[in-house]
Each structure stands twice: as C-alpha cells, then as structure tokens.
Design a protein around this motif. Structure first.
Motif, mmCIF file in Angstrom:
data_model
loop_
_atom_site.group_PDB
_atom_site.id
_atom_site.type_symbol
_atom_site.label_atom_id
_atom_site.label_comp_id
_atom_site.label_asym_id
_atom_site.label_seq_id
_atom_site.Cartn_x
_atom_site.Cartn_y
_atom_site.Cartn_z
ATOM 1 N N GLU A 73 0.869 -1.173 0.000
ATOM 2 C CA GLU A 73 0.000 0.000 0.000
ATOM 3 C C GLU A 73 0.913 1.232 0.000
ATOM 4 O O GLU A 73 1.643 1.464 0.969
ATOM 5 N N VAL A 74 0.894 2.018 -1.071
ATOM 6 C CA VAL A 74 1.898 3.057 -1.289
ATOM 7 C C VAL A 74 1.273 4.448 -1.259
ATOM 8 O O VAL A 74 0.221 4.679 -1.855
ATOM 9 N N THR A 75 1.946 5.356 -0.567
ATOM 10 C CA THR A 75 1.564 6.768 -0.545
ATOM 11 C C THR A 75 2.748 7.590 -1.020
ATOM 12 O O THR A 75 3.874 7.400 -0.539
ATOM 13 N N GLU A 76 2.503 8.501 -1.940
ATOM 14 C CA GLU A 76 3.564 9.348 -2.476
ATOM 15 C C GLU A 76 3.465 10.763 -1.931
ATOM 16 O O GLU A 76 2.493 11.139 -1.285
ATOM 17 N N GLN A 77 4.505 11.545 -2.191
ATOM 18 C CA GLN A 77 4.587 12.961 -1.822
ATOM 19 C C GLN A 77 4.430 13.179 -0.317
ATOM 20 O O GLN A 77 3.768 14.107 0.135
ATOM 21 N N VAL A 78 5.064 12.330 0.447
ATOM 22 C CA VAL A 78 5.125 12.505 1.901
ATOM 23 C C VAL A 78 6.409 13.280 2.207
ATOM 24 O O VAL A 78 7.500 12.822 1.888
ATOM 25 N N GLY A 79 6.278 14.456 2.804
ATOM 26 C CA GLY A 79 7.468 15.271 3.018
ATOM 27 C C GLY A 79 8.059 15.735 1.711
ATOM 28 O O GLY A 79 9.266 15.646 1.496
ATOM 29 N N ALA A 177 11.239 16.581 7.163
ATOM 30 C CA ALA A 177 10.090 16.870 6.300
ATOM 31 C C ALA A 177 9.071 15.743 6.342
ATOM 32 O O ALA A 177 7.855 15.985 6.403
ATOM 33 N N MET A 178 9.524 14.494 6.326
ATOM 34 C CA MET A 178 8.600 13.363 6.372
ATOM 35 C C MET A 178 7.918 13.259 7.726
ATOM 36 O O MET A 178 6.716 12.980 7.813
ATOM 37 N N LEU A 179 8.664 13.480 8.802
ATOM 38 C CA LEU A 179 8.073 13.425 10.144
ATOM 39 C C LEU A 179 7.030 14.526 10.324
ATOM 40 O O LEU A 179 5.949 14.294 10.877
ATOM 41 N N ARG A 180 7.340 15.723 9.830
ATOM 42 C CA ARG A 180 6.379 16.824 9.941
ATOM 43 C C ARG A 180 5.128 16.585 9.097
ATOM 44 O O ARG A 180 4.056 17.121 9.405
#
Length: 441
Positions: A73-79, A177-180
């Motif tokens: 299950e993939v999500t893009e544009q994280v951070g 950036a990903m954590l935020r």
C-alpha cells in the motif's frame, strides 16, 4: 507418549529448527539470485538518472511503482517527494526501513557505461551536474529487493512493515520533512527503524557501530566586517582580511584548548571569500564553517566559543561595535545518530548467522552527518540502527594499496560500488534483520 518417545522428539527438535533456519536462508539466496538481473537494471537506471534534494520525482515514481507492483500500500509525496509503503501482515511489531533517494551536485568521473551525464534541476530551478556519489541509488535498489523478498516470505513473519523512500538526506532536511508530514501519525508508528549505507569498504562486508555512529553537524556562516579603504593606507582601515585570518587560526584552539582532551570534535573552515582587487581593503570577508561532535553540549560549546572568539578578536582589532562579526547558523543542526546498543547487538548476531562471520566487522564512528538520527529522537525514542555495507571492488582496493593512492570514497566523483555483491549483501542483511524482528511468536 512414552518418556523414550518424548526424549527422542526433544533431541530431534534443535535439528528440525536448524533445518528450518537453513531453509529460509536458502530460499532468500535463491530469490536474490533470481531477482538480481532486475535489481541491477534498476540500479543502473537510478545511477544514470540522479536527482538532487527534494527534486527526486523520477526516482520516487520508480520506487512507488516497484513497491505497488510488489503488493504494498503506497503513498507518495510525503514530506515533498517521499514515498511510504505499508504491508500489514498480522499481529506483531512494526519495522520501518529507510532508503534515501537524493544525489549530489557534482560531475561524475567514473567512466562507467551507465554513468550520469548532462545536468538536472536544483530546488532553486538552476541547472547542475548530479551524481550518485553517496550510493543512495544502491539504497533504493536494496529497499526494492527487500520489499520483494519480504512479500514472498509473508508466511515466515508477522507484524507490519513500513518502507520509506526519503528525500533530501544530503541537505539534512528529508527526515524532518517526512516526520512533519505525519510519517509517525498517518502511518503505523515503528517499534524499530533500520537503514543501511554503502561505503568504501570491501564489497560484501558489513560494518556496525553501537552507540554514537554519526556526528552532530552544525554549519555556520561568519561575516567578518571591517572598515575598507585603499591598500596603500591600511592605517585608515580596519582590515577584515587580516581579522578573518586571525579568526581562522584562533578557531583551531577550540578543540585543542577548550575541550577535555580526547573529546571528539571538528572545526573546519571550508570557505573564505572577500575582496575584489589587489589594492582595495574590503568592507567584509565571509567564512563558512562545518562543526562536528558526538555530544549536544559539546556542539553548543563549539558554537559559543566561535561567537566569543570572533567578537573579541574584532574588538582587539579596533572594529567599531556596530561592525562586529555576524555569526549565523546555516540551516538547522543535524543531530548525532545513535545506534541503539541492544538492537545493534541483536542485528549483529543475526548478520553473523546469515553471512560468513569474518565479513561482519566492528566499525568506527564517523564524523559524517546523517539525518537518519531524527527517526529515533521523537518522544517515543524508537530504537534505531544504521549499518554499513562495503561497496568497493577488492581488486581496486588492492591496487590502491599497492600504489599508495587513496581509494575513491563516498562523495568522490570516482566512487563506483561493485553492483552484484553490494546489492546482494544489502538485500540479505535487510531481509535477515526484518525476519528476526518480525519473527512469529
């Protein structure tokens, strides 16, 4: 069951477990060999198409597609350009594995048939050469190979797997950036975080460090201000070139005279720029510094000492109060990366079961910076471990030693990991680590 039968069963149990353990290793080895041509093709493609920090759109799209194809299950544009893939596989802990994606702004000189050529866009929109001189293309390839392997071995483990393609490690901004953007809230919160990094040791070897592994990194910009004038009349000026030179030399006493002897720390002036002509004393000179340490208090002390030295040397030179040096942080601190000792010991034992023990070696802490540190510095203090995989051709190492030349290392335009043993060792170690941490109870 009679006592004799029970005893016989107990005697056979370790043997059966050993066969099962050997079987999974054999399965992994066969699958890696079968997948290798595909993984090498992916690696060559990534190497030939490097992208700079927060511009990894092609790389992220390739990674996302590969992980979707593998069944995640993939999500893009994280951070910004980050990729998150999740595989839920029953009860158990959550293991997160990071692969960083960005390249460096430099021209490749390896001469490889799949070497990067041309230019790519920077975050500011300018054209720049780019090269995977820090092996992040290897990291992405290893992540894909591990994703395929753990999907194929779903019956061997239980828990949740989170794989991330992280942007902008080279500028120390991608993890934050990903954590935020909700990495630990929008997706399963990890119980363990793992990563590998390919370096210039012999291909196929693994090196580990327990405790502090990578350093705090602070970048400082110093503007040394003075009063300019004619080079023939220095007495009518307050020369910032001379003052900057004094500051550079004085900064070298911080580590040798202000820290407890043996305290690891580095103060490096990487750039000094000022002036326009032979006979003009300029108004200002700019310095750029990098600071490295393994302790937050030491990092703060370095910055404080630099401010003090700059200020008082300027006063001693007669610089007016409104022209004292300006010391400013460039970006935020990349904090020290600490490998959890218990987790590191556990993984080291696993690697020695899966690889020849002589290829799993204790390494040394390095003063590189690594924003992997942020994943374990959250409120829940997630145990984390990043380990090194050797990538250098043994023949190249031997030749370098024989000639007395330096071996091309990370960030060198000549750095070129040997694909097959590096990829196979990377996938093997990440797979072995995940299988152990997600073992069925």
């Amino acid at each position: 069951m009679t006592n004799r039968c029970l005893l016989a069963a107990l005697l056979l149990l370790p043997s059966a477990l050993s066969v099962a353990a050997e079987d999974v290793k054999a399965v992994v080895a066969r699958k890696i060999s079968a997948d290798y041509p595909s993984l090498e093709a992916i690696y060559r493609d990534l190497h030939a198409h490097p992208e700079l920090s927060f511009m990894e759109t092609r790389t992220a799209a390739l990674l996302a597609q590969e992980l979707r194809t593998a069944g995640y299950e993939v999500t893009e544009q994280v951070g910004n350009t980050g990729v998150v893939a999740v595989l839920r596989n029953g009860p158990g802990p959550t293991v997160m594995i990071r692969g960083d994606m960005d390249a460096l702004p430099m021209t490749e000189k390896t001469g490889l048939p799949y070497a990067a050529t041309g230019t790519t866009k920077t975050l500011t929109g300018t054209d720049s050469p780019a090269m995977h001189a820090c092996a992040h293309d290897m990291h992405v390839t290893g992540l894909i190979g591990t994703a395929r392997m753990l999907m194929a071995l779903k019956d061997r483990w239980s828990g949740t797997l989170v794989l991330i393609g992280q942007p902008a490690e080279e500028i120390g901004a991608g993890a934050v950036a990903m954590l935020r953007d909700g990495l630990y809230t929008r997706f399963p919160h990890p119980d363990y975080v793992l990563a590998l990094h390919v370096g210039d040791a012999e291909a196929g070897t693994v090196r580990y460090v327990s405790g502090p592994t990578y350093a705090n990194v602070d970048s400082l910009d110093i503007t040394v201000r003075g009063v300019g004038g004619h080079g023939a009349r220095p007495h009518s000026t307050r020369d910032p070139v001379v003052l900057a030179s004094q500051i550079v030399l004085a900064l070298q006493t911080i580590v040798s005279r202000e820290l407890v002897p043996g305290t690891p720390a580095v103060v490096t002036v990487g750039a000094i720029n000022g002036g326009t002509k032979h006979n003009i004393i300029p108004d200002e000179v700019k310095l750029q510094l990098t600071l490295r340490s393994y302790d937050d208090a030491v990092a703060d002390q370095l910055v404080g000492s630099i401010r003090r030295i700059c200020e008082h040397l300027a006063r001693a030179a007669g610089v007016p109060e409104d022209r004292l040096p300006v010391v400013a942080a460039f970006g935020s601190r990349t904090p020290v990366t600490v490998n959890d000792p218990v987790l590191t010991q556990r993984l080291t034992a696993v690697f020695r079961e899966w690889l020849p023990p002589e290829r799993v070696l204790a390494g040394e802490a390095a003063t590189y910076g690594e924003d992997f540190s942020h994943y374990s510095r959250t409120p829940r203090k997630v145990p984390a471990c990043i380990f090194w995989i050797g990538g250098s051709d043994p023949a190249v190492i031997t030749a370098a030693r024989a000639s007395g030349q330096l071996l091309p290392s990370n960030h060198s335009p000549h750095f070129a990991p040997l694909p097959e043993p590096t990829i196979k060792t990377g996938v093997t170690t990440l797979t072995a680590a995940a299988l152990d941490l997600l073992a069925k109870k």
